[in-house]
Design an enzyme around this catalytic site. Structure first.
Site, PDB file in Angstrom:
ATOM      1  N   GLU A 532       0.833  -1.208   0.000  1.00 39.67           N
ATOM      2  CA  GLU A 532       0.000   0.000   0.000  1.00 39.67           C
ATOM      3  C   GLU A 532       0.858   1.243   0.000  1.00 39.67           C
ATOM      4  O   GLU A 532       0.552   2.240  -0.661  1.00 39.67           O
ATOM      5  CB  GLU A 532      -0.919  -0.019   1.231  1.00 39.67           C
ATOM      6  CG  GLU A 532      -1.952   1.113   1.280  1.00 39.67           C
ATOM      7  CD  GLU A 532      -1.478   2.359   1.996  1.00 39.67           C
ATOM      8  OE1 GLU A 532      -2.227   3.337   2.058  1.00 39.67           O
ATOM      9  OE2 GLU A 532      -0.323   2.379   2.513  1.00 39.67           O
ATOM     10  N   SER A 709     -28.940  23.975 -14.272  1.00 39.67           N
ATOM     11  CA  SER A 709     -30.340  23.628 -14.004  1.00 39.67           C
ATOM     12  C   SER A 709     -30.601  22.134 -14.214  1.00 39.67           C
ATOM     13  O   SER A 709     -31.398  21.532 -13.486  1.00 39.67           O
ATOM     14  CB  SER A 709     -31.269  24.459 -14.899  1.00 39.67           C
ATOM     15  OG  SER A 709     -30.985  24.231 -16.274  1.00 39.67           O
ATOM     16  N   HIS A 794     -15.418   7.811 -10.870  1.00 44.28           N
ATOM     17  CA  HIS A 794     -16.513   8.339 -10.047  1.00 44.28           C
ATOM     18  C   HIS A 794     -16.673   9.835 -10.303  1.00 44.28           C
ATOM     19  O   HIS A 794     -15.748  10.615 -10.090  1.00 44.28           O
ATOM     20  CB  HIS A 794     -16.179   8.094  -8.569  1.00 44.28           C
ATOM     21  CG  HIS A 794     -17.361   8.061  -7.659  1.00 44.28           C
ATOM     22  ND1 HIS A 794     -18.183   9.140  -7.453  1.00 44.28           N
ATOM     23  CD2 HIS A 794     -17.865   7.066  -6.885  1.00 44.28           C
ATOM     24  CE1 HIS A 794     -19.127   8.809  -6.576  1.00 44.28           C
ATOM     25  NE2 HIS A 794     -18.953   7.550  -6.227  1.00 44.28           N
TER      26      HIS A 794
END
Length: 850
Positions: A532, A709, A794
């Site tokens: 990691e 919008s 994402h």
């Protein structure tokens, strides 16, 4: 009425339940039925109930058998092959199948298949019986008893939680941490491999998994048939204890990856005309401390993936080396070209400091830790330095993954004194509090910095090892992933071994439940990742090996990297998990002495920096990261230093190991509530409401004429769908409670669950699927991900382009405004709207939309 001797009582609870080990299993609640030796009313009522139900089932069964054969006679030719009698059984047509290494699946989910729903209901009722058998232990062990009827799912969950909470201990965590920190265990080293085998053995023993005499028989090559079978394999019958894949299992996957290590390094300062006669040579080593016994065996300072080479030039203090800092230097006329940059830790990821230095013309980078980051605990405030006191040890050096060298900063800050621009005329990121440095200046220095950094060849592949444990759940295609990494830059008492020790205690608690016959409703996958520290390598390798498998099955990703480095519990999470985190924390006592429930501040959005990254940002799995962080008044934590040691943790970080104990209880509750709750703990309404805040941030950054919008409408649609979803969930939960509260419903634990109960569990499974897919909807619909960062899919949240760790919400739109001067903003708005529509479709229909 006396109880026949052959009907062995499995529970002698004065208030609640009697369960018998024969076919006619009856569960009573003595709060409603007054049962004693003198009165057999409750038994007679149950017997009558049993007879009536048998007759009813018999006549109804006869009727449906007649209908079945009538239907078969007239319609058999048109029945699809996979629906003909005998095909819908475990391991056949209904089962999710894995094809090959990458987890491709065949066909769509069949969430309403009868066998699936029966399995779900049957598994739940089996846990009811396990709870009944062991409820008395709460009293006999002097643990708080749990009030409520066993037919109430919350009562069932509380019983298992109480049993679990009694297992983790401070002493167990302490001894495990002591063992983990005896030696350094950087990724790819022999010591790292030993920790992989140690964790395999510990988890396997605690969970009752099959362990061969030679533990290395469970070390597989990633992608091998054994590796794939252990990760993705299913079982014929989850209650068949003898089946090798029906029991908890442990294994290790081996990957060969690119890593490099230090060979030699030097750093010195010299006058411009005397470069062969340096007046200062940096020791590039941390002091050996007599009181910290492992400090003599520490590693030299280095940065993984740093480049071999030599560089020299004047020194420029570039503050935190952020994009804004370099812009300020440019505005003030400070030339970085050809210089060595001096960067303070903090703010952005260290690798981005190096990248931005290079992009601005620097030829090398030095990084240091400044006491200004240490809050109140500094020598300037009268605190003694470690190991005599809690302040920073002056020789401490932070390692990490970049292309740079970490150093002790005093001589270098003195080299730029009175040169360039004074820090007071710039931003706070240029200021500091290093003892002996009264003022901070930018330089460039007149003196020359020369650095020599020699590393091993990065093309020499090294093995790393991910260790796993899997507890099969009743529902095989829903998985809760529990995550911690194991490799450390040095001894890693806080990062990551406090997390590893915490998970050891968690696994001990889960093993105690497994031993009592409990099975989670969802499969639990425990992962001890490797490498990691070099860049999330082990966890990312697994995500890339099984993208469809994890994207399809994983429901939650629970990460604890640094479980303890201070006294404040903190969390970063998907917004849908905030309520779940806060509630779990409130059910654990604060370890800081007050005895009150743990308080946790509002969860921050997740960016990057730990092993959840690939699972949230690339696969769209709701994720969280938790741990006790440092407060301004806590002892200084020597991050990635040789002093991140057992001695520091034992004397300063967590002397009583009460925080480790609380962390294990807290993480354990998160796991149990994620894996055994009937409904997934995903709050879609909370996430929907948070999207308004995300949009508000965009409005603050953008020009008033930016048209958002369509984004606003898409968010409003999601909020309406979330309300409808919550109402449907509440109705289904009410149905479940009604069915489970019926007097004879518990008989079904030994028989086939009723049609009504199976139907409700089918509805629950569909609702859980829709909740799980809510986060997945945020992945870019065109598959392109973020600009120049396709790994980050994402569009709701991502690590900032120039932050690294920190999160940016609505990143495509936000960064087109803040970093790209509005270029492509309309396209990013359109892509975001597409993803928001997918979020709503997933919530409305799950898998069943075009």
């Amino acid at each position: 009425m006396s109880v026949p001797a052959e009907k062995e009582s499995l529970l002698a609870d004065e208030k609640h339940v009697q369960v018998f080990k024969e076919t006619d299993i009856v569960v009573y609640d003595r709060e409603h039925d007054d049962v004693d030796e003198a009165s057999g009313d409750a038994f007679e009522r149950a017997a009558n109930c049993s007879v009536r139900q048998r007759l009813k089932v018999f006549f109804v069964a006869c009727y449906f058998v007649w209908l079945y054969f009538a239907f078969i006679r007239h319609h058999l030719p048109s029945i699809p092959l996979e629906l003909k009698p005998g095909s819908l059984r475990p391991g056949k047509g209904w089962a999710y199948s894995i094809a090959g290494h990458h987890g491709h699946h065949h066909g769509k989910h069949h969430h309403h298949q009868p066998c699936r729903n029966e399995q779900h209901a049957q598994g739940y009722l089996k846990n009811v019986l396990a709870a009944a058998r062991h409820r008395a232990e709460l009293t006999s062990a002097k643990l708080p008893n749990v009030s409520g009827h066993l037919s109430d799912p919350s009562t069932l969950e509380k019983i298992f939680e109480k049993i679990f909470l009694s297992v983790p201990s401070a002493e167990g965590a302490r001894e495990n941490l002591r063992s983990l920190t005896r030696t350094t265990h950087e990724a790819g080293s022999k010591a790292d491999y030993r920790t992989a085998i140690d964790v395999l053995e510990q988890w396997g023993t605690l969970l009752g998994a099959d362990l061969p005499d030679n533990r290395e028989d469970l070390v597989f090559e990633a992608g091998s048939s054994d590796s794939i079978r252990y990760m993705t394999g299913t079982r014929d019958d989850e209650w068949k204890a003898g089946h090798p894949l029906g029991k908890p299992r442990v294994w290790v996957d081996t990957y060969s990856v690119w890593l490099n290590y230090p060979k030699t390094s030097s750093l010195h300062l010299s006058k411009a005309n005397e470069t062969n006669m340096p007046y200062f040579r940096a020791p590039l080593a941390e002091d050996v401390l007599r009181k910290d016994p492992t400090s003599i065996d520490g590693l030299p300072p280095f940065h993984g993936y740093s480049k071999s080479g030599r560089a020299s030039g004047p020194l420029v203090n570039a503050g935190s080396c952020s994009r804004e800092d370099f812009n300020l230097l440019r505005e003030k006329g400070v030339n970085v070209t050809g210089a060595i940059t001096l960067c303070r830790y903090g703010g952005s990821f260290r690798g981005l400091k190096v990248r931005l230095s290079a992009e601005n013309g620097a030829v090398g980078t030095l990084i240091y830790s400044d006491p200004i980051e240490d809050g109140e605990v500094t020598q300037a405030n009268g605190y003694l330095p470690y190991p005599e006191g809690p302040a920073r040890q002056p020789s401490s050096v932070q390692r990490g993954s970049v292309q740079a060298i970490s150093i002790y900063p005093v001589p270098f800050l003195q080299a730029v004194a009175q040169r360039g621009v004074k820090a007071d005329d710039l931003s706070d990121s240029f200021k500091g509090a290093v003892p002996g440095v009264p003022e901070y200046w930018t330089g460039p220095s007149d003196d020359i910095v020369s650095l020599d950094n020699q590393m091993t060849d990065i093309s020499d592949a090294q093995d790393i090892w991910n260790t796993y444990a899997l507890i099969p759940g009743v529902i095989e295609d829903e998985i809760v992933i529990v995550s911690n990494h194991r490799d450390a830059w040095t001894f890693g008492a806080g990062d990551p071994s406090s997390g590893t020790a915490t998970l050891h205690e968690v696994v001990a608690g889960l093993g105690a439940l497994v031993e009592k016959g409990w099975r989670p409703m969802r499969t639990i996958l425990l992962a001890s990742w490797d490498a990691e520290e070099y860049g999330l390598i082990g966890s990312t390798e697994a995500a890339e090996d099984y993208p469809n498998f994890f994207k399809d099955k994983a429901t939650l990703f629970i990460n604890t990297d640094v479980a303890v480095r201070g006294g404040q519990l903190k969390a970063a999470a998907s917004p849908s998990l905030t309520h779940y985190i806060v509630k779990a924390a409130s059910d654990v006592k604060d370890p800081n002495g007050s005895g009150s429930p743990l308080h946790i501040p509002a969860a921050r959005p997740l960016g990057s920096g730990s092993d959840y990254t690939a699972y949230l940002q690339n696969l769209g799995i709701a994720s969280l990261d938790v741990g006790f962080d440092r407060r301004p008044t806590d002892p200084v934590y020597h991050y990635h230093s040789n002093y991140d040691s057992f001695y520091w943790m034992d004397k300063f970080g967590d002397p009583e190991f009460a925080r480790h104990h609380a962390a294990a209880q807290f993480v354990g509750l998160l796991i149990l509530r994620g894996a055994q709750s009937v409904f997934l703990p995903i709050n879609v309404t909370a996430y929907a409401n948070e999207l308004d805040h995300y949009l508000g941030q965009v409005r603050k950054l953008s020009a008033s004429d930016l048209d958002v919008s369509k984004v606003e409408k898409a968010i409003d649609d999601i909020k309406r769908s979330a309300q409808i979803f919550d109402a449907e969930k509440a109705r289904t939960e009410k149905k479940l409670h009604k069915l489970l509260s019926q007097k004879c419903i518990m008989r079904q634990a030994a028989h086939k669950p009723s049609k009504e109960l199976r139907k409700v569990f089918g509805q629950i499974k569909q609702l859980n699927r829709r909740a799980k897919l809510f986060e997945t909807g945020f992945l870019s619909q065109d598959g392109k991900g973020l600009i120049n960062r396709p790994f980050y899919q994402h569009l709701g949240v991502a690590p900032g382009r120039f932050l690294g760790y920190g999160a940016t919400t609505f990143p495509g739109v936000t960064e087109s405004i803040t970093l790209d001067s509005g270029k492509g903003v309309d396209s990013e708005i359109a892509r975001l709207v597409e993803s928001l529509h997918a979020v709503r479709r997933n919530l409305d229909k799950g898998d069943h939309h075009p």
